[in-house]
Motif scaffolding. Structure first.
Motif, PDB file in Angstrom:
ATOM      1  N   VAL A  66       0.569  14.863 -23.586  1.00 19.14           N
ATOM      2  CA  VAL A  66      -0.342  13.774 -23.228  1.00 19.14           C
ATOM      3  C   VAL A  66      -0.177  13.413 -21.758  1.00 19.14           C
ATOM      4  CG1 VAL A  66      -1.091  11.429 -23.755  1.00 19.14           C
ATOM      5  CG2 VAL A  66      -0.182  12.872 -25.581  1.00 19.14           C
ATOM      6  N   LEU A  67       1.066  13.267 -21.335  1.00 19.61           N
ATOM      7  CA  LEU A  67       1.335  12.927 -19.938  1.00 19.61           C
ATOM      8  C   LEU A  67       0.887  14.044 -19.007  1.00 19.61           C
ATOM      9  CD1 LEU A  67       4.922  11.399 -20.345  1.00 19.61           C
ATOM     10  CD2 LEU A  67       2.765  10.160 -20.104  1.00 19.61           C
ATOM     11  N   GLN A  68       1.193  15.276 -19.367  1.00 15.63           N
ATOM     12  CA  GLN A  68       0.842  16.393 -18.501  1.00 15.63           C
ATOM     13  C   GLN A  68      -0.663  16.598 -18.403  1.00 15.63           C
ATOM     14  OE1 GLN A  68       3.086  19.829 -19.771  1.00 15.63           O
ATOM     15  NE2 GLN A  68       4.889  19.205 -18.599  1.00 15.63           N
ATOM     16  N   SER A  69      -1.364  16.412 -19.516  1.00 15.65           N
ATOM     17  CA  SER A  69      -2.812  16.640 -19.508  1.00 15.65           C
ATOM     18  C   SER A  69      -3.520  15.686 -18.549  1.00 15.65           C
ATOM     19  CB  SER A  69      -3.380  16.483 -20.922  1.00 15.65           C
ATOM     20  OG  SER A  69      -3.257  15.145 -21.374  1.00 15.65           O
ATOM     21  N   TYR A  70      -2.971  14.487 -18.396  1.00 19.63           N
ATOM     22  CA  TYR A  70      -3.613  13.500 -17.513  1.00 19.63           C
ATOM     23  C   TYR A  70      -3.095  13.595 -16.085  1.00 19.63           C
ATOM     24  CZ  TYR A  70      -5.297   9.081 -15.627  1.00 19.63           C
ATOM     25  OH  TYR A  70      -5.917   8.136 -14.849  1.00 19.63           O
ATOM     26  N   PHE A  71      -1.776  13.524 -15.922  1.00 19.16           N
ATOM     27  CA  PHE A  71      -1.208  13.416 -14.585  1.00 19.16           C
ATOM     28  C   PHE A  71      -1.197  14.742 -13.831  1.00 19.16           C
ATOM     29  CE2 PHE A  71       0.633   9.628 -16.621  1.00 19.16           C
ATOM     30  CZ  PHE A  71       0.195   8.678 -15.709  1.00 19.16           C
ATOM     31  N   TYR A  72      -1.465  15.831 -14.507  1.00 18.81           N
ATOM     32  CA  TYR A  72      -1.583  17.096 -13.790  1.00 18.81           C
ATOM     33  C   TYR A  72      -2.864  17.114 -12.966  1.00 18.81           C
ATOM     34  CZ  TYR A  72      -0.829  22.048 -12.883  1.00 18.81           C
ATOM     35  OH  TYR A  72      -0.596  23.254 -12.268  1.00 18.81           O
ATOM     36  N   LYS A  73      -3.855  16.329 -13.396  1.00 14.63           N
ATOM     37  CA  LYS A  73      -5.139  16.285 -12.701  1.00 14.63           C
ATOM     38  C   LYS A  73      -5.232  15.100 -11.752  1.00 14.63           C
ATOM     39  CE  LYS A  73      -7.649  18.462 -16.541  1.00 14.63           C
ATOM     40  NZ  LYS A  73      -8.707  18.278 -17.565  1.00 14.63           N
ATOM     41  N   CYS A 100       0.845  -1.197   0.000  1.00 13.91           N
ATOM     42  CA  CYS A 100       0.000   0.000   0.000  1.00 13.91           C
ATOM     43  C   CYS A 100       0.880   1.247   0.000  1.00 13.91           C
ATOM     44  CB  CYS A 100      -0.913   0.006   1.221  1.00 13.91           C
ATOM     45  SG  CYS A 100      -1.995   1.449   1.330  1.00 13.91           S
ATOM     46  N   PHE A 101       0.476   2.235  -0.768  1.00 15.90           N
ATOM     47  CA  PHE A 101       1.247   3.467  -0.913  1.00 15.90           C
ATOM     48  C   PHE A 101       0.277   4.636  -0.835  1.00 15.90           C
ATOM     49  CE2 PHE A 101       3.322   6.851  -3.323  1.00 15.90           C
ATOM     50  CZ  PHE A 101       4.652   6.745  -2.930  1.00 15.90           C
ATOM     51  N   LYS A 102       0.566   5.578   0.041  1.00 15.04           N
ATOM     52  CA  LYS A 102      -0.303   6.742   0.205  1.00 15.04           C
ATOM     53  C   LYS A 102       0.553   8.006   0.123  1.00 15.04           C
ATOM     54  CE  LYS A 102      -3.356   6.457   3.456  1.00 15.04           C
ATOM     55  NZ  LYS A 102      -3.983   6.484   4.818  1.00 15.04           N
ATOM     56  N   ALA A 103       0.096   8.966  -0.675  1.00 17.66           N
ATOM     57  CA  ALA A 103       0.867  10.200  -0.849  1.00 17.66           C
ATOM     58  C   ALA A 103      -0.071  11.377  -1.078  1.00 17.66           C
ATOM     59  CB  ALA A 103       1.839  10.061  -2.011  1.00 17.66           C
ATOM     60  N   LEU A 104       0.505  12.585  -0.964  1.00 20.99           N
ATOM     61  CA  LEU A 104      -0.231  13.819  -1.211  1.00 20.99           C
ATOM     62  C   LEU A 104       0.467  14.563  -2.335  1.00 20.99           C
ATOM     63  CD1 LEU A 104      -2.591  15.541   0.034  1.00 20.99           C
ATOM     64  CD2 LEU A 104      -0.835  16.762   1.321  1.00 20.99           C
ATOM     65  N   VAL A 105      -0.283  14.897  -3.382  1.00 21.53           N
ATOM     66  CA  VAL A 105       0.263  15.597  -4.541  1.00 21.53           C
ATOM     67  C   VAL A 105      -0.599  16.823  -4.808  1.00 21.53           C
ATOM     68  CG1 VAL A 105       0.906  15.459  -6.975  1.00 21.53           C
ATOM     69  CG2 VAL A 105       1.115  13.428  -5.522  1.00 21.53           C
ATOM     70  N   ASP A 106      -0.028  17.993  -4.610  1.00 16.26           N
ATOM     71  CA  ASP A 106      -0.757  19.242  -4.834  1.00 16.26           C
ATOM     72  C   ASP A 106      -2.146  19.230  -4.217  1.00 16.26           C
ATOM     73  OD1 ASP A 106       1.184  20.776  -6.023  1.00 16.26           O
ATOM     74  OD2 ASP A 106       0.694  20.155  -8.064  1.00 16.26           O
ATOM     75  N   PHE A 107      -2.187  18.969  -2.897  1.00 16.98           N
ATOM     76  CA  PHE A 107      -3.403  19.004  -2.103  1.00 16.98           C
ATOM     77  C   PHE A 107      -4.365  17.858  -2.388  1.00 16.98           C
ATOM     78  CE2 PHE A 107      -1.867  23.373  -2.652  1.00 16.98           C
ATOM     79  CZ  PHE A 107      -1.676  23.741  -1.325  1.00 16.98           C
ATOM     80  N   LYS A 108      -3.994  16.935  -3.247  1.00 13.00           N
ATOM     81  CA  LYS A 108      -4.846  15.788  -3.540  1.00 13.00           C
ATOM     82  C   LYS A 108      -4.181  14.522  -3.004  1.00 13.00           C
ATOM     83  CE  LYS A 108      -6.667  17.857  -7.792  1.00 13.00           C
ATOM     84  NZ  LYS A 108      -6.759  17.740  -9.278  1.00 13.00           N
TER      85      LYS A 108
END
Length: 285
Positions: free
Chosen positions: A107-114, A54-62
């Motif tokens: 393509v990568l940025q459009s998805y993983f930024y969200k 299990c892996f839990k992290a916080l990325v830009d408030f998400k």
């Protein structure tokens, strides 16, 4: 005003990176050269492959949490921190942005930024795992040019497979169409230049199109104007700085390119519903 040092720790690839690629597995993740449990950002990409645990992290408030097999990607500049790692096999690949083919970046940025994690896909995971084994096998031979080349090509193949998955999820087979390309180019430029470029005309000029064409295209695709996206990007960075750094409101405004603190405060409240100080107080508890 004298500029202070970077308020949020920003890390480069360590010298141990082989040909612009650093591979760590399970227990080695904590040997990143910095405390991964504290908020920070990297100047490189971070690809995470979890095989179990299990892996839990916080990325830009998400916050995101994955268990079992999963694939995640953290982009350069995103503020992140590991909240929890339970026993299991996890491999991380840190790699220089220069190794990412220009066709794949939007393509990568459009998805993983969200969102940070890809939807589950057993076939994709098996393909990526096979390519990962090639990377691992070649990493100790990086001084030989041909082996470094193999590592770079293998990484490109992994990212290309991930991009294909993203396009299938979004039904984005029309990535080559001009409107979609304009939107992706705008978003990429925005993430790179929001401190310097504040007006829609700045982005239109950089993309060599009219302001009207850019705004109409972006609004038709996203439902929001170019100005809205610019404000959202700037305010995300403002929230990062107010939450993760000790900078004052005035210093935060200056860091983001605003000399007029009153204007910055008004813009922040308009966008978030809170003044900068109210935001800091609310999220500091």
């Amino acid at each position: 005003m004298k500029r202070s040092k970077e308020p949020i720790p920003n890390f480069h690839l360590p010298e141990t990176a082989r040909s612009g690629i650093l591979i760590n597995s399970s227990g080695e993740i904590n040997k990143a050269g910095h405390d991964i449990h504290l908020p920070h950002r990297d100047e490189h990409y971070l690809l995470i492959m979890m095989f179990d645990g299990c892996f839990k992290a916080l990325v830009d408030f998400k916050q995101f949490e994955v268990a079992g097999s999963a694939v995640a990607l953290i982009l350069p500049g995103q503020v992140h921190q590991v909240l929890e790692i339970n026993k299991g096999k996890t491999v991380t690949i840190s790699f220089d942005p220069l190794l990412v083919a220009s066709e794949l970046i939007p393509v990568l940025q459009s998805y993983f930024y969200k969102q940070t994690v890809l939807p589950e896909d057993d076939i994709l995971f098996r393909e990526l795992s096979a390519l990962l084994q090639i990377l691992i096998a070649k990493k100790d031979h990086h001084t030989k040019p041909i082996h470094a080349f193999v590592m770079h090509v293998t990484l490109q193949n992994m990212l290309a497979l991930i991009a294909c998955k993203i396009q299938s999820v979004n039904n984005a087979g029309t990535i080559e169409k001009r409107p979609a390309l304009i939107v992706q180019q705008f978003k990429t430029l925005l993430q790179q230049s929001f401190r310097q470029l504040k007006k829609p005309s700045d982005y239109a000029k950089a993309l060599h199109i009219s302001v009207k064409h850019l705004n109409d295209t972006v609004k038709a695709s996203t439902g929001f104007s170019v100005s809205f996206h610019i404000q959202q990007e700037i305010m995300l960075e403002a929230r990062r700085l107010l939450y993760h750094s000790p900078l004052s409101v005035k210093e935060t405004a200056y860091t983001l390119g605003y000399e007029d603190v009153v204007y910055f405060t008004r813009l922040f409240k308009k966008t978030t519903g809170l003044t900068p100080l109210s935001f800091r107080r609310q999220f500091s508890h």
